[in-house]
Scaffold this active site. Structure first.
Site, PDB file in Angstrom:
ATOM      1  CB  THR A 115       1.607   7.967  29.233  1.00  0.00           C
ATOM      2  OG1 THR A 115       1.885   9.061  28.357  1.00  0.00           O
ATOM      3  CG2 THR A 115       1.025   8.519  30.516  1.00  0.00           C
TER       4      THR A 115
ATOM      5  CB  CYS B 210      -1.044  15.967  29.830  1.00  0.00           C
ATOM      6  SG  CYS B 210      -0.252  16.993  28.588  1.00  0.00           S
TER       7      CYS B 210
ATOM      8  CG  HIS C 252      -0.458  11.874  27.664  1.00  0.00           C
ATOM      9  ND1 HIS C 252       0.853  11.549  27.900  1.00  0.00           N
ATOM     10  CD2 HIS C 252      -0.552  13.192  27.913  1.00  0.00           C
ATOM     11  CE1 HIS C 252       1.517  12.632  28.291  1.00  0.00           C
ATOM     12  NE2 HIS C 252       0.691  13.645  28.292  1.00  0.00           N
TER      13      HIS C 252
END
Lengths: 161, 206
Positions: free
Chosen positions: A23, A29, A46
């Site tokens: 990711t 996040c 995520h």
């Protein structure tokens, strides 16, 4: 060529060795990697927010730490992972901007990390490594073949956890 | 007050929001252009409803290194305003502003250059917001500028998280600007909350 599976913001996916999963640009996040070392099956979520029960519009499971982890386990077990063998590595939860007022947005990264750890502890999934907090973005890649989590960030050496 | 349903925005609403981007960014571009004495053009604004995972694509990918200057908005319009440029553009802009004696090619910005970038952000966001405020007759108060230099995805995660509390998509008004030589280009991104979209549309008679 092995495949690199991409996971976007508020998204999750699973991956089996020799493929890898990544990711890009994690900010506040948190990237949660779950991993079955025996079967070499991994999953990556995520997540953007700590708690789905605090939010009205909570249809997207991958958006929250609680439902994201739950969904990730389900998806991994479906492709043959052993629930009891799962371990985890987490990264992200930075505070990207130095907000001066003590608002909610300021601590969101920290709260995401806290929630993630709490849920993993409740589920008795050991956290083998983490690279969380601070004030910079991270790109992570996980290789189920070796169990290594590679972390890249701007202006820092790449890390392997 | 008119309500806006993210999944059912009609053409009229799109047009009005695009026009807001046009006027706001127009003023901001003029302010920027005067500041560095260079002609700067802007593109037609995009009003886009994006899934979070596609958000970083609008500025060239999640890993692209950008300078992001963020303002939180309060008053009749709540939300965030972000001004984003890639690193070479920021370097060019700072050099233009500080003049020949202080020109630098360094990869990192020093204290004074960072402060200059913040001020650039302040002035152009001010121009954007004051025109928006004038147009709608709404009071908009903005915070001090907050700056980060990092991957676009990481920077955009901050406004995205705010939006994620109310939905699965972000509605944003984005305008790209640039000069002839492509030396200065970047984006204005206005991200009002859902209620604020309602307030904006109502104030314009929709």
């Amino acid at each position: 060529m092995n495949e690199m599976i991409k996971v976007g913001m508020a998204d999750l996916n699973v991956c089996v060795s020799p493929n890898a999963i990544t990711t890009l640009g994690l900010g506040s996040c948190v990237g949660i990697v779950l991993y079955d070392p025996g079967k070499k099956i991994a999953g990556l979520a995520h997540i953007m927010l700590p708690d789905s029960t605090k939010i009205m519009n909570n249809g997207n499971k991958a958006k929250f730490a609680d439902t994201g982890i739950e969904e990730l386990i389900k998806r991994m077990v479906e492709i043959g992972a052993d629930r009891r063998a799962l371990v985890s590595k987490i990264a992200g939860g930075a505070q990207m901007f130095a907000f001066s007022n003590n608002s909610d947005i300021m601590r969101i990264g920290e709260r995401n990390v806290e929630a993630t750890k709490k849920i993993l502890n409740e589920l008795r999934i050991p956290i083998l490594a983490e690279d969380t907090g601070s004030n910079y973005g991270r790109t992570i890649e996980f290789y189920p073949e070796t169990g290594q989590l590679l972390i890249r960030s701007v202006g820092n050496e790449r890390k392997i956890l | 007050m008119s309500r806006i349903d993210l999944n059912k925005i009609d053409y009229m609403q799109y047009d009005v929001l695009r026009e807001i981007g046009n006027i706001g960014a127009g003023n901001a571009t003029t302010a920027l252009s005067q500041m560095i004495n260079t002609k700067i053009d802007m593109k037609v604004p995009n009003v886009e409803l994006l899934e979070f995972k596609n958000l970083p694509d609008i500025v060239g990918g999640a890993e692209k290194i950008v300078v992001g200057i963020l303002f939180t908005l309060q008053g009749s319009i709540d939300g965030m305003m972000m001004f984003m440029m890639d690193k070479p553009a920021s370097r060019h802009l700072v050099n233009q502003l500080l003049g020949d004696n202080l020109k630098s090619e360094a990869d990192k910005f020093n204290e004074m250059e960072l402060s200059a970038l913040n001020e650039i952000g302040n002035i152009i966001a001010g121009a954007y917001l004051s025109s928006l405020s004038g147009l709608t007759n709404l009071v908009i108060t903005s915070s001090v500028p907050y700056m980060a230099i990092d991957m676009a995805g990481a920077i955009l995660s901050v406004p995205a998280i705010e939006f994620s509390k109310i939905g699965d998509k972000a509605l944003l008004i984005e305008t790209e600007f640039g000069d002839d030589l492509k030396a200065v280009n970047g984006y204005f991104i206005l991200i009002p909350t859902l209620e604020s979209y309602g307030a904006i549309l109502s104030s314009l008679g929709l």
